[in-house]
Design a protein around this motif. Structure first.
Motif, PDB file in Angstrom:
ATOM      1  N   LEU A  98      -1.711  -4.710   3.791  1.00  0.00           N
ATOM      2  CA  LEU A  98      -1.343  -3.435   4.410  1.00  0.00           C
ATOM      3  C   LEU A  98      -1.665  -3.448   5.903  1.00  0.00           C
ATOM      4  CD1 LEU A  98      -2.544  -0.764   1.800  1.00  0.00           C
ATOM      5  CD2 LEU A  98      -0.195  -1.433   2.316  1.00  0.00           C
ATOM      6  N   HIS A  99      -2.832  -3.970   6.262  1.00  0.00           N
ATOM      7  CA  HIS A  99      -3.260  -3.943   7.654  1.00  0.00           C
ATOM      8  C   HIS A  99      -2.494  -4.934   8.523  1.00  0.00           C
ATOM      9  CE1 HIS A  99      -6.080  -4.793  11.089  1.00  0.00           C
ATOM     10  NE2 HIS A  99      -6.071  -3.472  11.099  1.00  0.00           N
ATOM     11  N   ASP A 100      -2.390  -6.186   8.054  1.00  0.00           N
ATOM     12  CA  ASP A 100      -1.821  -7.236   8.905  1.00  0.00           C
ATOM     13  C   ASP A 100      -0.306  -7.340   8.829  1.00  0.00           C
ATOM     14  OD1 ASP A 100      -4.423  -7.725   9.508  1.00  0.00           O
ATOM     15  OD2 ASP A 100      -4.527  -9.739   8.646  1.00  0.00           O
ATOM     16  N   VAL A 101       0.248  -7.092   7.647  1.00  0.00           N
ATOM     17  CA  VAL A 101       1.710  -7.242   7.473  1.00  0.00           C
ATOM     18  C   VAL A 101       2.429  -5.908   7.644  1.00  0.00           C
ATOM     19  CG1 VAL A 101       3.535  -7.996   5.903  1.00  0.00           C
ATOM     20  CG2 VAL A 101       1.337  -9.211   5.932  1.00  0.00           C
ATOM     21  N   LYS A 102       1.902  -4.866   7.011  1.00  0.00           N
ATOM     22  CA  LYS A 102       2.538  -3.546   7.092  1.00  0.00           C
ATOM     23  C   LYS A 102       2.052  -2.721   8.284  1.00  0.00           C
ATOM     24  CE  LYS A 102       5.059  -2.361   4.430  1.00  0.00           C
ATOM     25  NZ  LYS A 102       6.510  -2.596   4.369  1.00  0.00           N
ATOM     26  N   LYS A 103       1.047  -3.223   8.995  1.00  0.00           N
ATOM     27  CA  LYS A 103       0.509  -2.578  10.199  1.00  0.00           C
ATOM     28  C   LYS A 103      -0.037  -1.179   9.930  1.00  0.00           C
ATOM     29  CE  LYS A 103       1.739  -6.260  12.376  1.00  0.00           C
ATOM     30  NZ  LYS A 103       0.701  -7.279  12.691  1.00  0.00           N
ATOM     31  N   VAL A 104      -0.690  -1.005   8.790  1.00  0.00           N
ATOM     32  CA  VAL A 104      -1.336   0.259   8.459  1.00  0.00           C
ATOM     33  C   VAL A 104      -2.664   0.345   9.209  1.00  0.00           C
ATOM     34  CG1 VAL A 104      -2.375   1.630   6.598  1.00  0.00           C
ATOM     35  CG2 VAL A 104      -0.236   0.378   6.199  1.00  0.00           C
ATOM     36  N   ASP A 105      -2.930   1.507   9.815  1.00  0.00           N
ATOM     37  CA  ASP A 105      -4.135   1.697  10.605  1.00  0.00           C
ATOM     38  C   ASP A 105      -5.382   1.751   9.732  1.00  0.00           C
ATOM     39  OD1 ASP A 105      -6.149   3.768  12.098  1.00  0.00           O
ATOM     40  OD2 ASP A 105      -4.959   2.634  13.555  1.00  0.00           O
ATOM     41  N   ARG A 106      -6.514   1.334  10.262  1.00  0.00           N
ATOM     42  CA  ARG A 106      -7.781   1.314   9.532  1.00  0.00           C
ATOM     43  C   ARG A 106      -8.204   2.704   9.058  1.00  0.00           C
ATOM     44  NH1 ARG A 106     -11.607  -2.859  10.071  1.00  0.00           N
ATOM     45  NH2 ARG A 106     -13.219  -1.244  10.080  1.00  0.00           N
ATOM     46  N   ASP A 107      -7.786   3.747   9.758  1.00  0.00           N
ATOM     47  CA  ASP A 107      -8.198   5.101   9.406  1.00  0.00           C
ATOM     48  C   ASP A 107      -7.310   5.755   8.347  1.00  0.00           C
ATOM     49  OD1 ASP A 107     -10.450   5.262  10.999  1.00  0.00           O
ATOM     50  OD2 ASP A 107      -9.333   5.947  12.765  1.00  0.00           O
ATOM     51  N   GLU A 108      -6.259   5.067   7.933  1.00  0.00           N
ATOM     52  CA  GLU A 108      -5.373   5.668   6.938  1.00  0.00           C
ATOM     53  C   GLU A 108      -5.967   5.574   5.530  1.00  0.00           C
ATOM     54  OE1 GLU A 108      -1.205   5.103   6.843  1.00  0.00           O
ATOM     55  OE2 GLU A 108      -1.038   4.699   8.995  1.00  0.00           O
ATOM     56  N   CYS A 109      -5.554   6.538   4.696  1.00  0.00           N
ATOM     57  CA  CYS A 109      -6.032   6.594   3.311  1.00  0.00           C
ATOM     58  C   CYS A 109      -5.266   5.609   2.434  1.00  0.00           C
ATOM     59  CB  CYS A 109      -5.854   8.013   2.777  1.00  0.00           C
ATOM     60  SG  CYS A 109      -6.212   8.196   1.014  1.00  0.00           S
ATOM     61  N   VAL A 110      -6.007   4.903   1.603  1.00  0.00           N
ATOM     62  CA  VAL A 110      -5.422   3.996   0.605  1.00  0.00           C
ATOM     63  C   VAL A 110      -5.932   4.405  -0.769  1.00  0.00           C
ATOM     64  CG1 VAL A 110      -5.264   1.614  -0.219  1.00  0.00           C
ATOM     65  CG2 VAL A 110      -5.266   2.083   2.241  1.00  0.00           C
ATOM     66  N   ILE A 111      -5.019   4.515  -1.722  1.00  0.00           N
ATOM     67  CA  ILE A 111      -5.399   4.868  -3.087  1.00  0.00           C
ATOM     68  C   ILE A 111      -4.905   3.769  -4.025  1.00  0.00           C
ATOM     69  CG2 ILE A 111      -5.226   6.574  -4.938  1.00  0.00           C
ATOM     70  CD1 ILE A 111      -4.647   8.682  -2.807  1.00  0.00           C
ATOM     71  N   THR A 139     -17.957  10.938   2.111  1.00  0.00           N
ATOM     72  CA  THR A 139     -18.358   9.815   1.259  1.00  0.00           C
ATOM     73  C   THR A 139     -17.448   8.626   1.553  1.00  0.00           C
ATOM     74  OG1 THR A 139     -16.911  10.576  -0.535  1.00  0.00           O
ATOM     75  CG2 THR A 139     -19.225  11.262  -0.616  1.00  0.00           C
ATOM     76  N   ASN A 140     -17.900   7.434   1.170  1.00  0.00           N
ATOM     77  CA  ASN A 140     -17.112   6.226   1.440  1.00  0.00           C
ATOM     78  C   ASN A 140     -15.997   6.009   0.426  1.00  0.00           C
ATOM     79  OD1 ASN A 140     -18.586   5.467   3.717  1.00  0.00           O
ATOM     80  ND2 ASN A 140     -20.147   4.431   2.490  1.00  0.00           N
ATOM     81  N   LEU A 141     -16.231   6.437  -0.814  1.00  0.00           N
ATOM     82  CA  LEU A 141     -15.257   6.244  -1.889  1.00  0.00           C
ATOM     83  C   LEU A 141     -15.029   7.568  -2.609  1.00  0.00           C
ATOM     84  CD1 LEU A 141     -16.267   2.913  -3.725  1.00  0.00           C
ATOM     85  CD2 LEU A 141     -14.105   3.363  -2.554  1.00  0.00           C
ATOM     86  N   THR A 142     -13.781   7.769  -3.028  1.00  0.00           N
ATOM     87  CA  THR A 142     -13.451   8.899  -3.890  1.00  0.00           C
ATOM     88  C   THR A 142     -12.738   8.358  -5.118  1.00  0.00           C
ATOM     89  OG1 THR A 142     -13.191  10.376  -1.990  1.00  0.00           O
ATOM     90  CG2 THR A 142     -12.250  11.111  -4.073  1.00  0.00           C
ATOM     91  N   LEU A 143     -13.218   8.739  -6.299  1.00  0.00           N
ATOM     92  CA  LEU A 143     -12.616   8.286  -7.551  1.00  0.00           C
ATOM     93  C   LEU A 143     -11.952   9.454  -8.257  1.00  0.00           C
ATOM     94  CD1 LEU A 143     -15.569   6.165  -9.025  1.00  0.00           C
ATOM     95  CD2 LEU A 143     -13.922   5.537  -7.251  1.00  0.00           C
ATOM     96  N   MET A 144     -10.977   9.151  -9.076  1.00  0.00           N
ATOM     97  CA  MET A 144     -10.420  10.159  -9.968  1.00  0.00           C
ATOM     98  C   MET A 144     -10.829   9.790 -11.387  1.00  0.00           C
ATOM     99  SD  MET A 144      -6.506  11.564 -10.315  1.00  0.00           S
ATOM    100  CE  MET A 144      -5.868  10.532 -11.622  1.00  0.00           C
ATOM    101  N   PHE A 196      -9.062   4.535  -7.282  1.00  0.00           N
ATOM    102  CA  PHE A 196     -10.036   4.492  -6.195  1.00  0.00           C
ATOM    103  C   PHE A 196      -9.350   4.875  -4.880  1.00  0.00           C
ATOM    104  CE2 PHE A 196     -10.484   0.696  -8.983  1.00  0.00           C
ATOM    105  CZ  PHE A 196     -11.587   1.107  -9.718  1.00  0.00           C
ATOM    106  N   ALA A 197     -10.003   5.682  -4.052  1.00  0.00           N
ATOM    107  CA  ALA A 197      -9.442   6.089  -2.765  1.00  0.00           C
ATOM    108  C   ALA A 197     -10.467   5.830  -1.661  1.00  0.00           C
ATOM    109  CB  ALA A 197      -9.043   7.559  -2.799  1.00  0.00           C
ATOM    110  N   PHE A 198      -9.986   5.367  -0.503  1.00  0.00           N
ATOM    111  CA  PHE A 198     -10.875   5.025   0.605  1.00  0.00           C
ATOM    112  C   PHE A 198     -10.048   4.887   1.880  1.00  0.00           C
ATOM    113  CE2 PHE A 198      -9.748   1.390  -2.082  1.00  0.00           C
ATOM    114  CZ  PHE A 198      -8.972   0.628  -1.209  1.00  0.00           C
ATOM    115  N   LYS A 199     -10.739   4.885   3.013  1.00  0.00           N
ATOM    116  CA  LYS A 199     -10.073   4.538   4.254  1.00  0.00           C
ATOM    117  C   LYS A 199      -9.915   3.027   4.307  1.00  0.00           C
ATOM    118  CE  LYS A 199     -11.187   8.491   7.170  1.00  0.00           C
ATOM    119  NZ  LYS A 199     -11.745   8.949   8.469  1.00  0.00           N
ATOM    120  N   LEU A 200      -8.772   2.577   4.803  1.00  0.00           N
ATOM    121  CA  LEU A 200      -8.479   1.142   4.790  1.00  0.00           C
ATOM    122  C   LEU A 200      -9.589   0.350   5.468  1.00  0.00           C
ATOM    123  CD1 LEU A 200      -6.620  -1.229   4.182  1.00  0.00           C
ATOM    124  CD2 LEU A 200      -5.342  -0.694   6.274  1.00  0.00           C
TER     125      LEU A 200
END
Length: 443
Positions: A98-111, A139-144, A196-200
């Protein structure tokens, strides 16, 4: 918001309809709003896109890429694992992708979500809500977590601080016995459903810390050396800053025929006849021959080119070790260009039925040890043989001798019979070329 769907597994508990190539998430046993059959993968994609415009990336093995493209075309990104290494390496690789190929920013949410729950849209509404908690940053991680409906010994448990809709996580528990699970439920415990949900950036830092790798190219190169470990063990259970969001809607883990029988759209699929005395029996027949069931109670019957299953529903959950002993080569596969079905094998020959979608083509390839004879059943297209283009229509036959480069281009939907002839017939006997006009390239 970015969603990583984990699509793996060999599907041995849903044999003979699933296998290493055609895993359970690709079996078309559900129906969409138009009453057309759809697979678990197609259903999940439809549900996610109906509630969110999140970018979707599927983390999977190379053997499943063709089936994904067959069912979803180019609607999703695919991160290909070089080999299977459990969920932490898969999520790590997908995050770097996501970061290197799709150029998603580090601050974006990933689930991260599994691809195989049977749920209604409220589940993905809850998934969508995780983004706000991630962006809040407390928090660093959010779970469902899933609100349990009974004390199960099949799932791990999240123990929250409180029974609130959103709570900090106190601890995690492995799969318990049922008595212990009942005690967990009194504490407001949740089933750990692998969401699991977190910032990239958080996960990228964890990848560096755990693997020593930095960047997509490096982790891809060293992937086969990474420890086989789950994301729960590697990250979640070592993280002290976690909250859990409680989901109380319907949720089914469709991992066995017993559970699949509860949620499949129709009691029977294919050429199936049940007599009046059959009760609580589901049958799926993928062959073009009739199946008659008499006096069957609490059974699941599945028929395909890979084999036949006749099982009591309760016992169907224990079939994996038996399937591992009997399962042979895959006889059916969905490809990005169509489908491939083995219809007969004998010493020195194999007969295959191939369907190619209009506008698609098979790889430009050659074989060292076998000849191939192609007969067009329906549709029109072009056969490329050592660079020469040959128009083909129903009734035409073309032979590609060993060593000759060849491919089929379908101008309309095509159906063909391919007969492979040779002393050695193997899926590995294949050299793929870029095309007839480019420099030869082995893969």
């Amino acid at each position: 918001m970015n969603i990583i769907l984990l699509s793996g597994g060999s599907g041995k508990r849903l044999w003979p309809l699933s296998n290493d190539v055609q895993s359970k998430q690709f079996i078309r046993l559900f129906k969409n709003d138009d009453d057309d059959y759809e697979s678990m993968l197609q259903r999940v994609y439809r549900q996610i896109t109906s509630v969110s415009d999140a970018g979707i990336t599927i983390a999977t093995s190379r053997s499943q890429v063709s089936a994904i493209r067959n069912q979803l075309s180019d609607k999703v990104s695919i991160c290909i694992e070089p080999c299977r290494r459990d969920t932490f390496p898969a999520i790590a690789l997908a995050s770097e992708y996501l970061h290197d190929v799709k150029k998603v920013d580090r601050d974006e949410c990933v689930i991260v979500c599994p691809v195989d729950p049977y749920v209604d849209n409220s589940y993905y509404e809850c998934v969508k809500s995780l983004e706000a908690y991630v962006n809040n940053g407390d928090t660093n991680l959010t779970l469902m977590g899933i609100e349990p409906t009974y004390p199960s010994d099949k799932y791990g448990y999240i123990i929250p601080d409180k029974k609130d809709a959103v709570s900090l996580v106190r601890s995690f528990k492995e799969k318990p016995d049922k008595a212990t699970a009942a005690e967990y439920l009194k504490q407001g415990a949740l089933w750990n459903a692998g969401v699991f949900a977190f910032k990239l950036g958080y996960l990228l830092d964890k990848v560096q810390e755990i693997t020593g790798c930095s960047g997509y190219d490096e982790i891809l190169e060293k992937y086969d050396t990474l420890e086989k470990i789950s994301f729960d063990y590697a990250v979640v259970e070592k993280e002290s800053s976690i909250k859990a969001v409680r989901y109380s809607g319907d949720w089914k883990d469709v991992g066995t025929w017993n559970m699949m029988a509860e949620v499949m759209a129709d009691a029977t699929k294919g050429d199936v006849t049940l007599d009046d005395t059959c009760n609580n029996t589901q049958v799926v027949n993928e062959l073009g021959i009739p199946v008659l069931c008499m006096g069957c109670h609490d059974m699941v019957i599945a028929v395909s080119g890979d084999g036949i299953l006749v099982s009591d529903k309760e016992r169907s959950g224990y079939m994996k070790p038996y399937v591992e002993k009997i399962a042979g080569d895959v006889r059916y596969a969905e490809k990005s260009w169509g489908t491939y079905t083995v219809i007969d094998t004998e010493p020195g020959a194999m007969t295959v039925k191939i369907k190619i979608f209009a506008g698609n083509n098979m790889n430009y390839q050659s074989h060292e040890y076998r000849d191939e004879v192609w007969t067009v059943i329906s549709g029109e297209g072009r056969f490329i043989l050592d660079g020469k283009e040959i128009p083909v229509k129903p009734g035409d036959t073309v032979t590609a001798r060993a060593g000759m480069k060849h491919m089929i281009i379908a101008d309309t939907d095509m159906s063909l019979i391919e007969v492979q002839i040779g002393e050695e017939i193997s899926r590995t006997d294949k050299i793929i070329y870029e095309n007839e006009h480019c420099k030869d390239k082995k893969k």
